[in-house]
Scaffold this motif. Structure first.
Motif, PDB file in Angstrom:
ATOM      1  N   PHE A   1     -32.040 -32.713  45.270  1.00 21.97           N
ATOM      2  CA  PHE A   1     -31.285 -31.922  46.823  1.00 21.97           C
ATOM      3  C   PHE A   1     -30.595 -30.941  46.417  1.00 21.97           C
ATOM      4  N   MET A   2     -30.733 -29.615  47.211  1.00 25.47           N
ATOM      5  CA  MET A   2     -29.736 -28.984  46.404  1.00 25.47           C
ATOM      6  C   MET A   2     -28.685 -28.280  47.535  1.00 25.47           C
ATOM      7  N   GLN A   3     -27.640 -28.152  47.630  1.00 26.14           N
ATOM      8  CA  GLN A   3     -26.631 -27.181  48.609  1.00 26.14           C
ATOM      9  C   GLN A   3     -27.522 -25.404  48.088  1.00 26.14           C
ATOM     10  N   SER A   4     -27.506 -25.117  49.187  1.00 27.53           N
ATOM     11  CA  SER A   4     -27.873 -23.563  48.784  1.00 27.53           C
ATOM     12  C   SER A   4     -27.810 -22.890  50.688  1.00 27.53           C
ATOM     13  N   ASP A   5     -27.528 -21.739  50.475  1.00 29.12           N
ATOM     14  CA  ASP A   5     -27.936 -20.618  50.813  1.00 29.12           C
ATOM     15  C   ASP A   5     -29.014 -20.316  50.990  1.00 29.12           C
ATOM     16  N   LEU A   6     -29.607 -20.164  51.613  1.00 30.40           N
ATOM     17  CA  LEU A   6     -31.314 -19.831  51.475  1.00 30.40           C
ATOM     18  C   LEU A   6     -32.224 -19.730  49.511  1.00 30.40           C
ATOM     19  N   PHE A   7     -31.838 -19.004  49.256  1.00 25.02           N
ATOM     20  CA  PHE A   7     -32.024 -19.059  47.673  1.00 25.02           C
ATOM     21  C   PHE A   7     -30.651 -19.067  46.505  1.00 25.02           C
TER      22      PHE A   7
ATOM     23  N   LEU B   1     -27.947 -25.684  53.793  1.00 23.82           N
ATOM     24  CA  LEU B   1     -26.930 -25.305  53.816  1.00 23.82           C
ATOM     25  C   LEU B   1     -26.389 -26.327  54.164  1.00 23.82           C
ATOM     26  N   ASN B   2     -26.750 -26.723  55.155  1.00 26.29           N
ATOM     27  CA  ASN B   2     -25.570 -28.135  55.341  1.00 26.29           C
ATOM     28  C   ASN B   2     -26.068 -29.821  54.838  1.00 26.29           C
ATOM     29  N   PRO B   3     -24.472 -29.609  54.017  1.00 31.89           N
ATOM     30  CA  PRO B   3     -24.958 -30.830  53.314  1.00 31.89           C
ATOM     31  C   PRO B   3     -25.231 -31.771  53.929  1.00 31.89           C
ATOM     32  N   LEU B   4     -25.273 -32.110  55.473  1.00 31.77           N
ATOM     33  CA  LEU B   4     -25.585 -33.326  55.680  1.00 31.77           C
ATOM     34  C   LEU B   4     -26.692 -33.749  55.473  1.00 31.77           C
ATOM     35  N   ALA B   5     -28.096 -32.489  55.751  1.00 35.67           N
ATOM     36  CA  ALA B   5     -28.662 -32.238  56.330  1.00 35.67           C
ATOM     37  C   ALA B   5     -29.596 -33.164  54.494  1.00 35.67           C
ATOM     38  N   LEU B   6     -28.220 -33.081  53.556  1.00 36.78           N
ATOM     39  CA  LEU B   6     -29.348 -33.356  51.976  1.00 36.78           C
ATOM     40  C   LEU B   6     -28.931 -35.024  52.348  1.00 36.78           C
ATOM     41  N   ARG B   7     -28.172 -35.418  52.759  1.00 32.44           N
ATOM     42  CA  ARG B   7     -28.113 -36.699  52.696  1.00 32.44           C
ATOM     43  C   ARG B   7     -29.304 -37.522  53.583  1.00 32.44           C
TER      44      ARG B   7
ATOM     45  N   VAL C   1     -32.957 -39.534  62.240  1.00 35.43           N
ATOM     46  CA  VAL C   1     -31.994 -38.736  62.527  1.00 35.43           C
ATOM     47  C   VAL C   1     -30.458 -37.791  62.394  1.00 35.43           C
ATOM     48  N   PHE C   2     -29.408 -37.761  61.208  1.00 37.89           N
ATOM     49  CA  PHE C   2     -28.111 -37.909  61.916  1.00 37.89           C
ATOM     50  C   PHE C   2     -27.878 -36.646  62.872  1.00 37.89           C
ATOM     51  N   ASP C   3     -26.804 -37.007  63.986  1.00 29.80           N
ATOM     52  CA  ASP C   3     -26.170 -36.106  64.643  1.00 29.80           C
ATOM     53  C   ASP C   3     -26.101 -34.776  64.271  1.00 29.80           C
ATOM     54  N   SER C   4     -26.078 -34.783  62.985  1.00 31.61           N
ATOM     55  CA  SER C   4     -25.651 -32.500  62.853  1.00 31.61           C
ATOM     56  C   SER C   4     -26.487 -32.259  61.782  1.00 31.61           C
ATOM     57  N   VAL C   5     -28.311 -32.658  62.103  1.00 28.85           N
ATOM     58  CA  VAL C   5     -29.585 -32.629  61.590  1.00 28.85           C
ATOM     59  C   VAL C   5     -30.206 -32.262  62.596  1.00 28.85           C
ATOM     60  N   TYR C   6     -31.490 -31.061  62.428  1.00 30.62           N
ATOM     61  CA  TYR C   6     -32.465 -30.697  63.566  1.00 30.62           C
ATOM     62  C   TYR C   6     -33.332 -31.968  62.931  1.00 30.62           C
ATOM     63  N   PRO C   7     -33.331 -32.285  64.601  1.00 31.39           N
ATOM     64  CA  PRO C   7     -34.235 -33.803  64.573  1.00 31.39           C
ATOM     65  C   PRO C   7     -35.958 -32.882  64.732  1.00 31.39           C
ATOM     66  N   PRO C   8     -36.987 -33.443  63.936  1.00 32.71           N
ATOM     67  CA  PRO C   8     -37.928 -32.864  63.688  1.00 32.71           C
ATOM     68  C   PRO C   8     -38.131 -33.101  65.141  1.00 32.71           C
ATOM     69  N   SER C   9     -39.171 -31.866  65.266  1.00 31.29           N
ATOM     70  CA  SER C   9     -39.361 -30.999  66.777  1.00 31.29           C
ATOM     71  C   SER C   9     -40.838 -30.509  66.981  1.00 31.29           C
ATOM     72  N   GLU C  10     -41.079 -29.638  68.113  1.00 31.11           N
ATOM     73  CA  GLU C  10     -42.353 -29.519  68.496  1.00 31.11           C
ATOM     74  C   GLU C  10     -42.696 -28.111  66.974  1.00 31.11           C
ATOM     75  N   ASP C  11     -42.025 -27.547  67.063  1.00 32.21           N
ATOM     76  CA  ASP C  11     -42.196 -26.425  65.657  1.00 32.21           C
ATOM     77  C   ASP C  11     -42.441 -27.337  64.152  1.00 32.21           C
ATOM     78  N   SER C  12     -41.439 -28.031  63.888  1.00 35.89           N
ATOM     79  CA  SER C  12     -40.862 -29.166  62.393  1.00 35.89           C
ATOM     80  C   SER C  12     -42.778 -29.928  62.337  1.00 35.89           C
ATOM     81  N   GLU C  13     -43.179 -30.254  63.620  1.00 30.91           N
ATOM     82  CA  GLU C  13     -44.373 -30.849  63.534  1.00 30.91           C
ATOM     83  C   GLU C  13     -45.499 -29.868  63.098  1.00 30.91           C
ATOM     84  N   LEU C  14     -45.761 -29.124  64.110  1.00 29.44           N
ATOM     85  CA  LEU C  14     -46.992 -27.758  63.642  1.00 29.44           C
ATOM     86  C   LEU C  14     -47.001 -27.843  62.808  1.00 29.44           C
TER      87      LEU C  14
END
Ligand SMILES: C[S@@+](CC[C@H](N)C(=O)[O-])C[C@H]1O[C@@H](n2cnc3c(N)ncnc32)[C@H](O)[C@@H]1O
Length: 191
Positions: free
Chosen positions: A77-83, A54-60, A1-14
């Motif tokens: 892969f789409m950059q988008s603010d919600l929909f 929304l975060n382009p690095l997340a898409l990469r 996981v890139f530094d600026s991207v949310y690392p899979p955590s307990e919420d992601s796993e649930l």
């Protein structure tokens, strides 16, 4: 996981463990971060996954993780603010929103505004327009931003729902909702 991207955590796993997708489903993984939810759907048999953030690095990062996990289904892969940039409808929409109650919106991954509901409520109000007939959506929230408020809003918007997962943590409970549009029964008139 890139530094600026949310690392899979307990919420992601649930959330990932709570997902069920029909065979060959089209899926939108909104706020995809590392891509964990969409990749899980591909493994469960989805035929296409759109990763949006929304975060382009997340898409990469999601693109890279699809390669690492040998995801074979169709991918976008789409950059988008919600929909805002989404033009299709889906069988399944998934969102693990930023839900932490926070005065300032400093962290895109986690800060959900004063009551933690800003992004979640915007999502709930729009998601119905992006569901195919019989489509459903999964999302996660914490007990800290009001399970009852969510249930009330879902009912008000004409959705039915069930709780697809729960996990108690030290000072909160994580809750996964599965929701879908309420079907109106067609009553045939007697001839
Ligand atoms: C809690 S993280 C979840 C990441 C991943 N889905 C997971 O389950 O680990 C929230 C994600 O939503 C994204 N996000 C926040 N606000 C957004 C918005 N308005 N539109 C699209 N994505 C957003 C963030 O960039 C972040 O990747």
């Amino acid at each position: 996981v890139f530094d600026s991207v949310y690392p899979p955590s307990e919420d992601s796993e649930l959330l990932a463990e709570s997902l069920r997708v029909p065979a060959d489903a089209s899926v939108l993984d909104l706020g995809c971060g590392s891509g964990i939810q969409g990749i899980q759907c591909a493994k469960l048999g989805a035929s296409s996954v759109t990763f949006a953030d929304l975060n382009p690095l997340a898409l990469r990062n999601a693109r890279q993780n699809c390669k690492k996990n040998a995801v074979k289904c169709q991918k976008k892969f789409m950059q988008s603010d919600l929909f805002s940039n989404i033009r299709e409808k889906f069988d399944v929409v998934i969102f693990n929103p930023p839900y932490v109650p926070s005065d300032a919106k400093k962290f895109l991954d986690t800060d959900g505004g004063k009551k933690g509901r800003e992004v979640l409520d915007r999502f709930l109000v729009r998601v119905g327009d992006f569901l195919l007939p019989d489509g459903s959506f999964f999302f996660l929230q914490t007990s800290l931003n009001g399970e009852n408020a969510t249930q009330k809003l879902l009912k008000h918007l004409g959705f039915e729902f069930r709780i697809a997962g729960r996990k108690k943590l030290f000072f909160e409970e994580l809750i996964v909702f599965k929701a879908w549009k309420k079907k109106h029964r067609v009553v045939k008139e007697k001839e």
